[in-house]
Design a protein around this motif. Sequence first.
Motif, PDB file in Angstrom:
ATOM      1  N   PRO A   1       2.701   6.904 -11.300  1.00 15.39           N
ATOM      2  CA  PRO A   1       1.454   7.106 -10.320  1.00 15.39           C
ATOM      3  C   PRO A   1       2.010   7.707  -9.311  1.00 15.39           C
ATOM      4  N   SER A   2       0.953   8.737  -8.834  1.00 13.39           N
ATOM      5  CA  SER A   2       1.409   9.734  -7.565  1.00 13.39           C
ATOM      6  C   SER A   2       0.066  10.016  -6.760  1.00 13.39           C
ATOM      7  N   TRP A   3       0.413   9.970  -5.314  1.00  9.69           N
ATOM      8  CA  TRP A   3      -0.478  10.459  -4.484  1.00  9.69           C
ATOM      9  C   TRP A   3      -0.086  11.831  -3.872  1.00  9.69           C
ATOM     10  N   ASP A   4      -0.912  12.877  -3.560  1.00  3.16           N
ATOM     11  CA  ASP A   4      -0.747  14.011  -3.016  1.00  3.16           C
ATOM     12  C   ASP A   4      -0.017  13.608  -1.434  1.00  3.16           C
ATOM     13  N   SER A   5       0.820  14.468  -1.068  1.00  3.63           N
ATOM     14  CA  SER A   5       1.151  14.210   0.320  1.00  3.63           C
ATOM     15  C   SER A   5       1.586  15.748   0.801  1.00  3.63           C
ATOM     16  N   PRO A   6       2.019  15.828   1.943  1.00  2.00           N
ATOM     17  CA  PRO A   6       2.460  17.406   2.535  1.00  2.00           C
ATOM     18  C   PRO A   6       3.895  17.380   1.974  1.00  2.00           C
ATOM     19  N   TRP A   7       4.608  16.583   1.425  1.00  2.96           N
ATOM     20  CA  TRP A   7       5.922  16.690   0.750  1.00  2.96           C
ATOM     21  C   TRP A   7       5.834  16.860  -0.773  1.00  2.96           C
ATOM     22  N   GLY A   8       4.711  16.617  -1.314  1.00  2.00           N
ATOM     23  CA  GLY A   8       4.573  16.701  -2.824  1.00  2.00           C
ATOM     24  C   GLY A   8       4.034  15.437  -3.139  1.00  2.00           C
ATOM     25  N   GLY A   9       3.904  15.410  -4.618  1.00  2.00           N
ATOM     26  CA  GLY A   9       3.262  13.901  -5.157  1.00  2.00           C
ATOM     27  C   GLY A   9       4.575  12.865  -4.966  1.00  2.00           C
ATOM     28  N   GLY A  10       3.949  11.676  -4.690  1.00  3.24           N
ATOM     29  CA  GLY A  10       4.811  10.506  -4.253  1.00  3.24           C
ATOM     30  C   GLY A  10       4.018   9.060  -3.991  1.00  3.24           C
ATOM     31  N   ARG A  11       4.781   8.238  -3.624  1.00  2.00           N
ATOM     32  CA  ARG A  11       4.092   7.235  -3.201  1.00  2.00           C
ATOM     33  C   ARG A  11       4.487   6.501  -1.998  1.00  2.00           C
ATOM     34  N   PRO A  12       4.112   5.543  -1.434  1.00  2.00           N
ATOM     35  CA  PRO A  12       4.857   5.103   0.039  1.00  2.00           C
ATOM     36  C   PRO A  12       6.059   4.152  -0.391  1.00  2.00           C
ATOM     37  N   GLY A  13       6.948   3.928   0.494  1.00  2.00           N
ATOM     38  CA  GLY A  13       7.790   2.994   0.504  1.00  2.00           C
ATOM     39  C   GLY A  13       7.054   1.754   0.993  1.00  2.00           C
ATOM     40  N   TRP A  14       8.176   0.652   0.660  1.00  2.00           N
ATOM     41  CA  TRP A  14       7.532  -0.671   0.937  1.00  2.00           C
ATOM     42  C   TRP A  14       7.493  -1.021   2.209  1.00  2.00           C
ATOM     43  N   HIS A  15       8.244  -0.604   3.124  1.00  2.00           N
ATOM     44  CA  HIS A  15       8.195  -0.983   4.640  1.00  2.00           C
ATOM     45  C   HIS A  15       7.024  -0.116   5.335  1.00  2.00           C
ATOM     46  N   ILE A  16       6.776   1.000   5.052  1.00  3.93           N
ATOM     47  CA  ILE A  16       5.808   1.589   5.878  1.00  3.93           C
ATOM     48  C   ILE A  16       4.495   1.049   5.558  1.00  3.93           C
ATOM     49  N   GLU A  17       4.051   0.622   4.335  1.00  2.00           N
ATOM     50  CA  GLU A  17       2.623   0.055   4.174  1.00  2.00           C
ATOM     51  C   GLU A  17       2.204  -0.916   5.182  1.00  2.00           C
ATOM     52  N   CYS A  18       3.311  -1.949   5.372  1.00  3.26           N
ATOM     53  CA  CYS A  18       3.005  -3.032   6.273  1.00  3.26           C
ATOM     54  C   CYS A  18       2.882  -2.451   7.647  1.00  3.26           C
ATOM     55  N   SER A  19       3.682  -1.495   8.380  1.00  2.00           N
ATOM     56  CA  SER A  19       3.514  -1.036   9.444  1.00  2.00           C
ATOM     57  C   SER A  19       2.141  -0.424   9.664  1.00  2.00           C
ATOM     58  N   ALA A  20       1.693   0.521   8.741  1.00  2.00           N
ATOM     59  CA  ALA A  20       0.609   1.197   8.836  1.00  2.00           C
ATOM     60  C   ALA A  20      -0.764   0.273   8.730  1.00  2.00           C
ATOM     61  N   MET A  21      -0.743  -0.687   7.807  1.00  4.26           N
ATOM     62  CA  MET A  21      -1.716  -1.784   7.774  1.00  4.26           C
ATOM     63  C   MET A  21      -1.855  -2.742   8.937  1.00  4.26           C
ATOM     64  N   ALA A  22      -0.757  -3.118   9.423  1.00  5.43           N
ATOM     65  CA  ALA A  22      -0.820  -3.758  10.893  1.00  5.43           C
ATOM     66  C   ALA A  22      -1.521  -3.048  11.882  1.00  5.43           C
ATOM     67  N   LEU A  23      -0.973  -1.600  12.077  1.00  2.00           N
ATOM     68  CA  LEU A  23      -1.620  -0.805  13.053  1.00  2.00           C
ATOM     69  C   LEU A  23      -3.060  -0.471  13.010  1.00  2.00           C
ATOM     70  N   GLU A  24      -3.372  -0.166  11.648  1.00  2.00           N
ATOM     71  CA  GLU A  24      -4.890  -0.042  11.188  1.00  2.00           C
ATOM     72  C   GLU A  24      -5.917  -1.217  11.517  1.00  2.00           C
ATOM     73  N   TYR A  25      -5.231  -2.261  11.182  1.00  2.00           N
ATOM     74  CA  TYR A  25      -6.091  -3.396  11.000  1.00  2.00           C
ATOM     75  C   TYR A  25      -6.106  -4.456  12.516  1.00  2.00           C
ATOM     76  N   LEU A  26      -5.011  -4.522  13.094  1.00  2.00           N
ATOM     77  CA  LEU A  26      -4.795  -5.250  14.212  1.00  2.00           C
ATOM     78  C   LEU A  26      -4.347  -4.766  15.544  1.00  2.00           C
ATOM     79  N   GLY A  27      -3.966  -3.487  15.402  1.00  2.00           N
ATOM     80  CA  GLY A  27      -3.651  -2.666  16.542  1.00  2.00           C
ATOM     81  C   GLY A  27      -1.942  -2.592  16.754  1.00  2.00           C
ATOM     82  N   GLU A  28      -1.747  -2.205  18.085  1.00  2.00           N
ATOM     83  CA  GLU A  28      -0.338  -1.466  18.106  1.00  2.00           C
ATOM     84  C   GLU A  28       0.565  -2.823  18.318  1.00  2.00           C
ATOM     85  N   THR A  29       0.037  -3.939  18.989  1.00  2.00           N
ATOM     86  CA  THR A  29       0.932  -4.935  19.109  1.00  2.00           C
ATOM     87  C   THR A  29       0.347  -6.129  18.511  1.00  2.00           C
ATOM     88  N   ILE A  30       0.794  -6.942  17.741  1.00  2.00           N
ATOM     89  CA  ILE A  30       0.306  -8.050  16.973  1.00  2.00           C
ATOM     90  C   ILE A  30       0.730  -9.310  17.602  1.00  2.00           C
TER      91      ILE A  30
END
Length: 456
Positions: free
Chosen positions: A192-221
């Motif tokens: 499975p692959s998603w488009d990105s500026p660096w080509g088709g790929g998928r997120p690493g495990w760690h970055i998803e949690c940082s992005a979701m925490a920021l998206e849903y709860l803000g810069e400091t939780i």
Amino acid sequence: MKLYSTLTRDKRDFEPAGDAVTIYVCGITTSNSSHVGHALSAVVFDVLHRYLEFRGYTVRRVQNFTDIDDKIIASARDQGLSTEEVAEKYVQEFFRDMDDLNVRRATEHPRATEEIPAILRMIEGLIEQGRAYPATDNSGSVYFRVKSDPEYGKLSGRSVDELLEGVRIDVEPGKEAPADFALWKSSKPGEPSWDSPWGGGRPGWHIECSAMALEYLGETIDIHGGGLDLVFPHHENELTQSESFTGQKPFARFWVHNGLLRLDGAKMSKSLGNLVTVREALESYSADAIRMYILTSHYRSPLIYDQDNIGTQERAARRLRQAASVTSRADSGDSIDPAPFRERFVEAMEDDLNTPQALAVIFDLAHEINRGRDAGHELAGAQAEMRTLADVLGLTLAEPASKGGLSDEDVEARLASRAQARANQDFAAADAIRDELIEAGVVLEDGPGGTIWSRV
Ligand SMILES: [Zn+2]
């Protein structure tokens, strides 16, 4: 309330920074059925959530699903399903298991594959700041530059050199340094692959949690939670990414980690083949018994999976249920004052969620109710308080649905008939009743004080 934080390594007074308590807990990877170790973590953070609400706080708890990774791709291949189908199957199973364990759902359950734009924004920002770089071999992956953060290692308490020892580092030709970790992984053909500026790929495990925490709860939780096995590398990496990206410190004000479930001294894990699934546990025991077994140990301690112990908790849960519903034998005009029990319960929970102590207070209250019944005291107030405190621990005190369709009353009635049959020397009839109970998952132990029964 005092809470222990892994980052500061001490218990500190906890107050939310804003109006609501914000909690981010790392969720499951949807590649397999949830096991009892997942139940342990889920029950701990469910109790933390319930207790904070009991204290009058509004709580916003976010728990993600990692719905794309190597294990899911492998599981999809094994089962002849798509990765979406595998993920959906285990998401639904997780919800069913947790509902049956009386674990309340989080405020939000975001999934990695539905947060790709937020993840890409974060990776692009980190590259712009010089914190991350596209792989030097042009593979299309992106790595975080660990040496760009002089504080890296502060959560797990080890230096980068120490961290590299004992950690298997894949020799990846596109990395500048071995400790650097992937934010974006280029996909192999057929994955499975998603488009990105660096080509088709998928997120690493760690970055998803940082992005979701920021998206849903803000810069400091307020609280970031998970199992102790996530401290390194997952949480260390989440922390450095988030603080690097936002420039805000701290990313999480409290890092709360639960101890791990062990089976015969070994960590319960898929690779060791010693998993007990939540479903298997629930087929044998009530949710109250499983929760009590988890909560009789402090959340930061390791817990040994022990069926005998859960069986003991089943009998203990029955004692609480009985105390919550008994009626007084007379009318003395007196009643039980539950206030001191609530005070002791709160005192225990304020001390870094001391649930073993809090449970002991509920048992003391049950004991007081049983004494009050014999003395003819009014019980309703004490029983209502007992239900309230039990609910903070997620205990329903409801009779569990039994496998054979026999309620506790049914079992008691069968036991009375069996005792009568034995008194009449009708051993065939007595044995038939015992066999029927065994069939329904009820085992009997005859002793000098009478017959004790339990569900298996
Ligand atoms: Zn996470």
